[in-house]
Scaffold this motif. Structure first.
Motif, PDB file in Angstrom:
ATOM      1  N   ILE A   7       0.869  -1.182   0.000  1.00 22.01           N
ATOM      2  CA  ILE A   7       0.000   0.000   0.000  1.00 22.01           C
ATOM      3  C   ILE A   7       0.904   1.231   0.000  1.00 22.01           C
ATOM      4  CG2 ILE A   7      -1.713   1.327   1.286  1.00 22.01           C
ATOM      5  CD1 ILE A   7      -2.860  -1.313   2.294  1.00 22.01           C
ATOM      6  N   PRO A   8       0.845   2.025  -1.059  1.00 26.14           N
ATOM      7  CA  PRO A   8       1.760   3.154  -1.154  1.00 26.14           C
ATOM      8  C   PRO A   8       1.567   4.136   0.003  1.00 26.14           C
ATOM      9  CG  PRO A   8       0.649   2.763  -3.249  1.00 26.14           C
ATOM     10  CD  PRO A   8      -0.034   1.909  -2.224  1.00 26.14           C
ATOM     11  N   GLY A   9       2.664   4.522   0.590  1.00 29.39           N
ATOM     12  CA  GLY A   9       2.616   5.560   1.626  1.00 29.39           C
ATOM     13  C   GLY A   9       2.336   5.046   3.025  1.00 29.39           C
ATOM     14  N   LEU A  10       1.854   3.812   3.136  1.00 29.35           N
ATOM     15  CA  LEU A  10       1.546   3.260   4.462  1.00 29.35           C
ATOM     16  C   LEU A  10       2.836   2.995   5.240  1.00 29.35           C
ATOM     17  CD1 LEU A  10      -0.901   2.085   6.177  1.00 29.35           C
ATOM     18  CD2 LEU A  10      -0.202  -0.143   5.302  1.00 29.35           C
ATOM     19  N   VAL A  11       2.788   3.165   6.556  1.00 29.57           N
ATOM     20  CA  VAL A  11       3.911   2.778   7.418  1.00 29.57           C
ATOM     21  C   VAL A  11       3.454   1.559   8.218  1.00 29.57           C
ATOM     22  CG1 VAL A  11       5.395   3.471   9.333  1.00 29.57           C
ATOM     23  CG2 VAL A  11       4.656   5.178   7.649  1.00 29.57           C
ATOM     24  N   ILE A  12       4.282   0.522   8.250  1.00 24.81           N
ATOM     25  CA  ILE A  12       3.947  -0.659   9.060  1.00 24.81           C
ATOM     26  C   ILE A  12       5.042  -0.903  10.085  1.00 24.81           C
ATOM     27  CG2 ILE A  12       3.339  -3.103   9.073  1.00 24.81           C
ATOM     28  CD1 ILE A  12       2.807  -2.957   6.115  1.00 24.81           C
ATOM     29  N   GLY A  13       4.621  -0.950  11.326  1.00 23.36           N
ATOM     30  CA  GLY A  13       5.528  -1.320  12.402  1.00 23.36           C
ATOM     31  C   GLY A  13       5.080  -2.636  13.001  1.00 23.36           C
ATOM     32  N   CYS A  14       6.049  -3.459  13.427  1.00 23.63           N
ATOM     33  CA  CYS A  14       5.720  -4.748  14.045  1.00 23.63           C
ATOM     34  C   CYS A  14       6.732  -5.003  15.163  1.00 23.63           C
ATOM     35  CB  CYS A  14       5.753  -5.851  12.989  1.00 23.63           C
ATOM     36  SG  CYS A  14       5.356  -7.464  13.672  1.00 23.63           S
ATOM     37  N   PRO A  15       6.328  -4.797  16.398  1.00 22.76           N
ATOM     38  CA  PRO A  15       7.287  -4.957  17.492  1.00 22.76           C
ATOM     39  C   PRO A  15       7.405  -6.422  17.897  1.00 22.76           C
ATOM     40  CG  PRO A  15       5.158  -4.377  18.377  1.00 22.76           C
ATOM     41  CD  PRO A  15       4.977  -4.451  16.881  1.00 22.76           C
ATOM     42  N   SER A  16       8.513  -6.746  18.554  1.00 25.01           N
ATOM     43  CA  SER A  16       8.621  -8.103  19.109  1.00 25.01           C
ATOM     44  C   SER A  16       8.685  -8.049  20.634  1.00 25.01           C
ATOM     45  CB  SER A  16       9.868  -8.798  18.565  1.00 25.01           C
ATOM     46  OG  SER A  16      11.028  -8.121  19.014  1.00 25.01           O
ATOM     47  N   ARG A  17       8.842  -6.839  21.201  1.00 20.59           N
ATOM     48  CA  ARG A  17       8.964  -6.751  22.662  1.00 20.59           C
ATOM     49  C   ARG A  17       8.357  -5.435  23.139  1.00 20.59           C
ATOM     50  NH1 ARG A  17      15.464  -6.398  23.406  1.00 20.59           N
ATOM     51  NH2 ARG A  17      15.056  -4.700  24.874  1.00 20.59           N
ATOM     52  N   GLY A  18       8.039  -5.399  24.433  1.00 19.57           N
ATOM     53  CA  GLY A  18       7.252  -4.298  24.959  1.00 19.57           C
ATOM     54  C   GLY A  18       7.903  -2.932  24.888  1.00 19.57           C
ATOM     55  N   ALA A  48       6.366   0.348  22.841  1.00 19.21           N
ATOM     56  CA  ALA A  48       6.041   1.658  23.406  1.00 19.21           C
ATOM     57  C   ALA A  48       6.702   2.757  22.585  1.00 19.21           C
ATOM     58  CB  ALA A  48       6.493   1.725  24.866  1.00 19.21           C
ATOM     59  N   CYS A  49       7.978   2.565  22.283  1.00 21.50           N
ATOM     60  CA  CYS A  49       8.692   3.586  21.508  1.00 21.50           C
ATOM     61  C   CYS A  49       8.132   3.696  20.095  1.00 21.50           C
ATOM     62  CB  CYS A  49      10.183   3.256  21.446  1.00 21.50           C
ATOM     63  SG  CYS A  49      11.016   3.557  23.006  1.00 21.50           S
ATOM     64  N   MET A  50       7.804   2.567  19.497  1.00 21.42           N
ATOM     65  CA  MET A  50       7.283   2.598  18.124  1.00 21.42           C
ATOM     66  C   MET A  50       5.924   3.294  18.073  1.00 21.42           C
ATOM     67  SD  MET A  50       8.420  -1.211  16.960  1.00 21.42           S
ATOM     68  CE  MET A  50       7.992  -1.185  15.222  1.00 21.42           C
ATOM     69  N   LEU A  51       5.105   3.062  19.086  1.00 12.94           N
ATOM     70  CA  LEU A  51       3.801   3.746  19.102  1.00 12.94           C
ATOM     71  C   LEU A  51       3.998   5.262  19.178  1.00 12.94           C
ATOM     72  CD1 LEU A  51       1.567   1.438  21.323  1.00 12.94           C
ATOM     73  CD2 LEU A  51       1.072   2.188  18.974  1.00 12.94           C
ATOM     74  N   ARG A  52       5.007   5.692  19.912  1.00 26.27           N
ATOM     75  CA  ARG A  52       5.287   7.142  19.975  1.00 26.27           C
ATOM     76  C   ARG A  52       5.722   7.661  18.611  1.00 26.27           C
ATOM     77  NH1 ARG A  52       8.744   6.124  25.396  1.00 26.27           N
ATOM     78  NH2 ARG A  52       6.935   5.600  26.678  1.00 26.27           N
ATOM     79  N   THR A  53       6.560   6.880  17.941  1.00 26.70           N
ATOM     80  CA  THR A  53       7.027   7.309  16.618  1.00 26.70           C
ATOM     81  C   THR A  53       5.858   7.332  15.618  1.00 26.70           C
ATOM     82  OG1 THR A  53       9.145   6.306  17.141  1.00 26.70           O
ATOM     83  CG2 THR A  53       8.749   6.840  14.830  1.00 26.70           C
ATOM     84  N   GLU A  64      11.615   8.806  25.234  1.00 22.04           N
ATOM     85  CA  GLU A  64      12.311   7.910  24.300  1.00 22.04           C
ATOM     86  C   GLU A  64      11.407   7.539  23.132  1.00 22.04           C
ATOM     87  OE1 GLU A  64      14.171   4.431  25.928  1.00 22.04           O
ATOM     88  OE2 GLU A  64      15.100   5.607  27.545  1.00 22.04           O
ATOM     89  N   ALA A  65      12.026   7.419  21.972  1.00 26.28           N
ATOM     90  CA  ALA A  65      11.264   6.987  20.796  1.00 26.28           C
ATOM     91  C   ALA A  65      12.225   6.279  19.856  1.00 26.28           C
ATOM     92  CB  ALA A  65      10.628   8.188  20.112  1.00 26.28           C
ATOM     93  N   LEU A  66      11.727   5.874  18.720  1.00 27.04           N
ATOM     94  CA  LEU A  66      12.575   5.190  17.749  1.00 27.04           C
ATOM     95  C   LEU A  66      12.533   5.947  16.436  1.00 27.04           C
ATOM     96  CD1 LEU A  66      11.759   1.404  18.114  1.00 27.04           C
ATOM     97  CD2 LEU A  66      13.969   2.518  18.374  1.00 27.04           C
ATOM     98  N   VAL A  67      13.592   5.829  15.688  1.00 23.86           N
ATOM     99  CA  VAL A  67      13.605   6.425  14.358  1.00 23.86           C
ATOM    100  C   VAL A  67      12.958   5.433  13.395  1.00 23.86           C
ATOM    101  CG1 VAL A  67      15.101   7.232  12.489  1.00 23.86           C
ATOM    102  CG2 VAL A  67      15.646   7.779  14.873  1.00 23.86           C
ATOM    103  N   LEU A  68      12.075   5.953  12.543  1.00 27.14           N
ATOM    104  CA  LEU A  68      11.425   5.099  11.549  1.00 27.14           C
ATOM    105  C   LEU A  68      12.492   4.334  10.753  1.00 27.14           C
ATOM    106  CD1 LEU A  68       8.953   4.242   9.825  1.00 27.14           C
ATOM    107  CD2 LEU A  68       9.289   6.315   8.476  1.00 27.14           C
ATOM    108  N   GLY A  69      12.316   3.039  10.677  1.00 32.32           N
ATOM    109  CA  GLY A  69      13.233   2.222   9.873  1.00 32.32           C
ATOM    110  C   GLY A  69      14.377   1.616  10.656  1.00 32.32           C
ATOM    111  N   LEU A 109      13.901  -6.262  12.352  1.00 31.91           N
ATOM    112  CA  LEU A 109      13.648  -5.122  11.446  1.00 31.91           C
ATOM    113  C   LEU A 109      12.693  -4.088  12.047  1.00 31.91           C
ATOM    114  CD1 LEU A 109      13.394  -7.178   8.182  1.00 31.91           C
ATOM    115  CD2 LEU A 109      15.192  -5.541   8.764  1.00 31.91           C
ATOM    116  N   ARG A 110      11.758  -4.541  12.821  1.00 35.13           N
ATOM    117  CA  ARG A 110      10.749  -3.702  13.493  1.00 35.13           C
ATOM    118  C   ARG A 110       9.838  -2.954  12.523  1.00 35.13           C
ATOM    119  NH1 ARG A 110      14.281  -1.259  18.544  1.00 35.13           N
ATOM    120  NH2 ARG A 110      15.344  -0.112  16.900  1.00 35.13           N
ATOM    121  N   TRP A 111      10.372  -2.388  11.465  1.00 35.67           N
ATOM    122  CA  TRP A 111       9.580  -1.612  10.498  1.00 35.67           C
ATOM    123  C   TRP A 111       9.498  -2.406   9.199  1.00 35.67           C
ATOM    124  CZ3 TRP A 111       7.614   2.386  13.091  1.00 35.67           C
ATOM    125  CH2 TRP A 111       8.331   2.867  14.191  1.00 35.67           C
ATOM    126  N   LEU A 112       8.296  -2.791   8.823  1.00 37.34           N
ATOM    127  CA  LEU A 112       8.148  -3.650   7.648  1.00 37.34           C
ATOM    128  C   LEU A 112       7.815  -2.860   6.388  1.00 37.34           C
ATOM    129  CD1 LEU A 112       6.227  -6.627   9.282  1.00 37.34           C
ATOM    130  CD2 LEU A 112       8.683  -6.151   9.202  1.00 37.34           C
TER     131      LEU A 112
END
Ligand SMILES: Cc1ncc(C[n+]2csc(CCOP(=O)(O)OP(=O)(O)O)c2C)c(N)n1
Ligand SMILES: [Mg+2]
Length: 754
Positions: A557-568, A572-577, A620-625, A669-672
Motif C-alpha cells: 500500500i503506497p505511503g503506508l507505514v507498518i511497524g511490528c514490534p517483538s517486545r514491549g 512503546a517507543c514505536m507507538l510514539r514514533t 524515548e522513541a525510535l527512528v522510523l526504519g 527489522l521492526r519496520w516492515l
C-alpha cells in the motif's frame, strides 16, 4: 419492419453528445410558450416554487457550466487534451444541494457532481469553476485539486475532499466525518468547520447496493437508533442505471423510503423549480435534527456512462431519444424562458458564451505544465520530516497528566519492574492519551472489556466513553470512522480485532486513507495509527482466523507505514514514533501486534523472564526504519527477522553458536514498510552468511523484500536461506505449527549454510 427502423437508421452513427447539444439549441429555438415579465430577484422563479429568481439564474448557470465541461471533454479527449470523460450530464440538479449547503459542509462527491462543484465555487469570492475544472480534466500540474494526479472533484478551500473512482467507498468516511463533527464537542476539540456543519456525500443508484454503501447506511441508522447524532446527508443521484445495468423500477424508493432511522426525502433533480423544496427540506432536516438523512434525487443520464460508452451499440435509439427528452437542461431552459429571464436569443448567447469559456479554459489548461517528473508525482504520497517527527515522538510535556492517570510517581510505568508486550502497549496507550487530548481509540470490544487480549484495559475508565468506545461490528466502518475523525483534526487509533478481519475492510486503507494525500496533492490528510492483533503461534489455538500471517495485503500500500514490534519496550517507543508520524506528516500507520508475544515473558527457558523489559520513559522513541540489532559485532551469520521470529531466532542463534561456533547477529527489522533496505544491505555485507526468518507467507511476503534488497546491493553471492511460512491457511490445533517457521527450522537452515 418496425416503425422505429427509420429512426434507428438515421441515428446509427450519430454522436449522442452532439445530439444533446443540438437538442438544447433546437429546444430554445423552437420554444413557443409565452413569457411572463421577469420578477424581482427574491420572488419565486415560477409560481409556487421555493427557488427564487436569483437562485434559479445562478443554478442554471452552474448547470450550463457543468454541461459544457462535459461537451468540451468529449471533443478534446480525442485530441488528447483531456483525459477523462465521465460526465455529469443529466445530473445537473445536484447543483441545488450545493446551493443549499455551505462551503464548510465537508463534501464527498459522486463523479457526476460537476454542477454541485460549479455551484459550490460561488461560495467563496475569486474562484473559477471553469478553469479549475479544466486543469483537472487536462491532468495539469496546476490542477488545484490533485496537482494533475487524477480528474477529481476536490477543493481545499471549498471543503470538497477528493474521492477515488471506487464507487461507495466514500460513504463510511462521510459518516465518520459527520460523527466526528459531533464527537468534537464531547472531547473539547476545536473543529475546522462550524459545529453545525453536516457531511454530504453523493453516489449513484447502482452504488447504493454496494456493501460499502449498505454498511454506511446501516451504521448511520445504528447510531441514530441510539439517539446519537450523525448529521450525514446521503444524496442518491438516481438515474436508473449503472453503466448498462438498469436499476429495477422504483428500487431506491422501495428500499430506502421505509428504513428505520434513515430519514428519507425525495426531490426532482430534473426540475429546479419543482425540486428545490425537497432538497431544501432534506438539508434543513439533516442540519437541525443531526440525523442521517437520505435524499433521493431524481436524475437521468445523458451521453452514456463515459465517452467510451457507445450506448447506441447496446440500447435502442428510441430509448436513447426518450432519455434525452428528460434532459434537465431542457427543463431549465423552459423555466428560464417561461419566467421571462432570458429571450431565446439571450439564452442561446449565454449557452454559447459558456461553451467558449470552457473551450478557452481547456486550451489554456492544455498549455499548462503536466507532471513530468517522478519525484513530483510521488512527493505528496509519503511526506516525512524526520527531525520534526523525532522531536514530536520524544515530546514529553504531559508529566502532570500521567501522574494522575498512572496514580502517582511511584506507579509510573518506568519505575515499575520490566513487563511483557501487552502491558507495555497498554501503558504506552495511556501515555499517548495523556499526550494527545484529541486521540480516540475505538473498535470491537475495546472499551469496558479492554479488548480480546485486554491490551486496552483501563483506558475506557481513565479517558471515558467519548474517547474510548466500542463500535458496531464492521471493520469497514471502523476505518471509515477513523478517516472521518482525522478529517476533523483528531487522532484516531482504530483497533482491528484480528489481522484476518482487516482484509475485508482493506480498501478503506488501500484505496482510501492511504491515497488521500496523493490525490489531494497533500492538501488533505487523514492520519491514523491502526492497531491490529496479528500473526500466528498462539500455541496451536485459534485456527487460521486468529493466527493470520498474511502481511502482503498491507505491504504494497503506497505511503503506508507498518511497524511490528517483538517486545514491549520497542512497542512503546514505536507507538510514539507512529503517532508522531501521524501528527507531523499526516501518515496512515499500521501497527501489527504479535498476539503470541502479548503475554510472553520468557526467552530461553520457562521462568527466565528474559522477554520482559523496562518501560522506556516518555522522552524515548525510535527512528522510523531503525532495526534492533542483537550481537552487532557478530560476523559469521546474520538473521533478518521481525515479530515472533525475533525470540525464535535468538534461541536458534544460541544453538547455532553452540553447534557451529559461529557468532550470530540477529536483526529485528521492526519496520516492515518502508523496509530499511540500506540497513539490510549493510548487515548482509558485514556478515558471511544470511538467513531470513519470515513468519509471513512465502509468496510476496516480507522475506522477498529482504532478499531483493540484498541482491540489489550486489550481495547475491552470499550464502543465503529463507525460513518462511507456507502458502496456506493455518490449520487448527497443533497442525498450525507445521506451516510456520520453528526454532529447529532456523537451526537447520543455518546448518545448511555451510
Ligand atoms: C467498487 C467498484 N466496482 C465497480 C466499479 C466500476 N463502475 C464504475 S461506475 C459503475 C456504475 C455506477 O452506477 P451508479 O452508482 O448508478 O452511478 P452512475 O454512473 O449511474 O451515476 C461501475 C460498475 C467501480 N468504480 N467501483
Ligand atoms: Mg446510476
Amino acid at each position: 419492419m418496425s416503425a422505429a427502423a427509420p429512426i434507428a437508421a438515421r441515428h446509427k452513427n450519430v454522436n449522442r453528445a452532439e445530439v444533446c447539444d443540438q437538442n438544447f439549441v433546437e429546444f430554445v429555438q423552437n420554444w413557443q410558450g409565452s413569457s411572463t415579465r421577469p420578477s424581482a430577484l427574491d420572488a419565486p422563479v415560477l409560481a409556487g416554487s421555493l427557488a427564487s429568481v436569483r437562485d434559479f439564474v445562478e443554478l442554471f448557470e452552474s448547470q450550463l457550466i457543468s454541461r459544457h465541461l462535459d461537451l468540451m471533454a468529449r471533443v478534446l479527449r480525442v485530441k488528447n487534451k483531456v483525459f477523462y470523460t465521465i460526465g455529469s450530464s443529466g445530473h445537473e440538479g445536484n447543483a441545488m444541494v450545493a446551493r443549499l449547503t455551505r462551503h464548510t459542509d465537508p463534501a464527498f462527491l459522486h463523479y457526476r457532481s460537476g454542477a454541485f462543484m460549479a455551484e459550490r465555487f460561488r461560495k467563496l469570492p475569486g474562484m473559477d469553476p471553469i478553469m479549475d475544472s479544466a486543469l483537472s480534466f487536462a491532468a495539469s500540474k496546476d490542477d488545484p485539486a490533485s496537482g494533475g494526479r487524477h480528474k477529481v472533484w476536490g477543493s481545499k478551500p471549498l471543503w470538497v475532499l477528493p474521492q477515488t473512482s471506487t464507487i461507495a467507498s466514500h460513504l463510511p468516511k462521510a459518516l465518520g466525518t459527520a460523527i466526528a463533527i459531533e464527537q468534537a464537542r464531547r472531547i473539547g476539540h476545536t473543529l475546522p468547520v462550524p459545529a453545525d456543519a453536516i457531511a454530504i456525500c453523493s453516489f449513484g443508484d447502482a452504488s447504493a447496493n454496494h456493501a460499502t454503501a449498505q454498511t454506511a447506511f446501516n451504521a448511520a441508522a445504528w447510531t441514530a437508533y441510539q439517539k446519537l447524532p450523525a448529521p450525514v446527508l446521503f444524496v442518491c443521484e438516481d438515474n436508473g442505471i449503472g453503466i448498462s445495468v438498469k436499476t429495477p423500477n422504483d428500487w431506491i424508493a422501495a428500499s430506502f423510503s421505509g428504513r428505520r432511522d434513515l430519514d428519507y426525502f425525495r426531490a426532482d433533480g430534473l426540475d429546479i423549480a419543482a425540486g428545490y423544496e425537497g432538497v431544501a427540506r432534506a438539508i434543513h432536516h439533516c442540519r437541525t435534527t443531526r440525523r442521517p438523512t437520505f435524499l433521493h434525487l431524481r436524475t437521468t443520464r445523458i451521453m452514456g456512462h463515459a465517452g467510451t460508452d457507445f450506448e447506441i451499440e447496446w440500447r435502442s435509439v428510441e430509448e436513447l431519444v426518450a432519455v434525452e427528452a428528460t434532459d434537465p437542461l431542457l427543463r431549465s431552459a423552459a423555466i428560464a424562458l417561461e419566467a421571462g429571464l432570458f429571450s431565446k436569443e439571450q439564452l442561446l448567447a449565454k449557452y454559447e458564451q459558456i461553451r467558449q469559456k470552457c473551450f478557452a479554459a481547456a486550451e489554456e489548461a492544455d498549455r499548462r505544465p503536466k507532471l513530468t517528473d517522478l519525484a513530483d508525482v510521488i512527493s505528496p504520497l509519503a511526506p516525512y520530516h524526520p527531525d520534526a517527527v523525532d522531536a514530536e515522538a520524544r515530546r514529553a510535556d504531559y508529566a502532570d497528566k500521567r501522574l494522575t492517570v498512572f496514580g502517582g510517581e511511584e506507579k509510573l510505568p518506568e519505575k515499575l519492574p520490566p513487563r511483557h508486550l501487552a502491558i507495555q502497549i497498554n501503558q504506552a496507550l495511556h501515555d499517548l492519551f495523556c499526550k494527545y487530548p484529541q486521540a480516540l481509540l475505538f473498535g470491537e470490544d475495546v472499551a469496558q472489556k479492554g479488548g480480546v487480549y485486554t491490551v486496552t484495559k483501563g483506558l475506557h475508565k481513565a479517558f471515558k466513553n467519548a474517547r474510548v468506545f466500542n463500535t458496531l461490528l464492521d471493520e469497514t466502518i471502523i476505518l471509515g470512522l477513523a478517516q472521518g475523525f482525522s478529517n476533523m483534526g483528531m487522532l484516531p487509533l482504530p483497533e482491528i480485532q484480528y489481522l484476518a478481519y482487516f482484509h475485508n475492510a482493506c480498501d478503506q486503507i488501500r484505496g482510501e486513507a492511504a491515497s488521500l494525500q496523493f490525490f489531494s496533492n497533500g492538501q488533505y490528510r487523514n492520519p491514523m495509527v491502526m492497531r491490529i492483533a496479528s500473526l500466528g503461534y498462539q500455541r496451536g489455538f485459534g485456527g487460521h482466523f486468529h493466527n493470520d500471517n498474511s502481511i502482503t495485503a498491507l505491504r504494497d500500500i503506497p505511503g503506508l507505514v507498518i511497524g511490528c514490534p517483538s517486545r514491549g519496550d520497542d512497542a512503546a517507543c514505536m507507538l510514539r514514533t507512529l503517532t508522531a508520524l501521524a501528527a507531523v506528516d499526516g501518515r496512515v500507520c499500521a501497527f501489527l501486534e504479535p498476539i503470541a508475544l502479548y503475554m510472553t515473558k520468557d526467552l530461553y527457558a520457562a521462568g527466565d523472564g528474559q522477554w520482559q523489559f523496562a518501560y522506556p520513559p516518555p522522552s524515548e522513541a525510535l527512528v522510523l526504519g531503525e532495526p534492533r540489532v542483537y550481537t552487532p559485532e557478530a560476523k559469521d551469520l546474520v538473521v533478518f527477522t521481525y515479530g515472533n521470529g525475533v525470540p525464535m531466532s535468538l534461541r536458534a542463534a544460541r544453538e547455532i553458536e553452540r553447534e557451529k561456533g559461529w557468532q550470530v547477529r540477529v536483526v529485528d527489522l521492526r519496520w516492515l514498510l518502508p523496509l530499511n533496505e540500506a540497513a539490510i544491505a549493510q548487515h548482509a555485507r558485514e556478515c558471511a552468511r544470511v538467513l531470513v526468518v519470515d513468519e509471513g507467507r512465502r509468496s510476496a511476503g516480507v522475506g522477498e523484500g529482504i532478499i531483493t534488497a540484498i541482491a540489489e546491493a550486489g550481495l547475491s553471492a552470499r550464502p543465503l536461506k529463507r525460513v518462511v511460512g507456507v502458502d496456506t491457511y493455518t490449520p487448527l490445533a497443533g497442525a498450525a505449527l507445521l506451516v510456520l517457521p520453528s526454532d529447529t527450522d532456523i537451526v537447520a537452515a543455518a546448518r545448511a549454510l555451510g
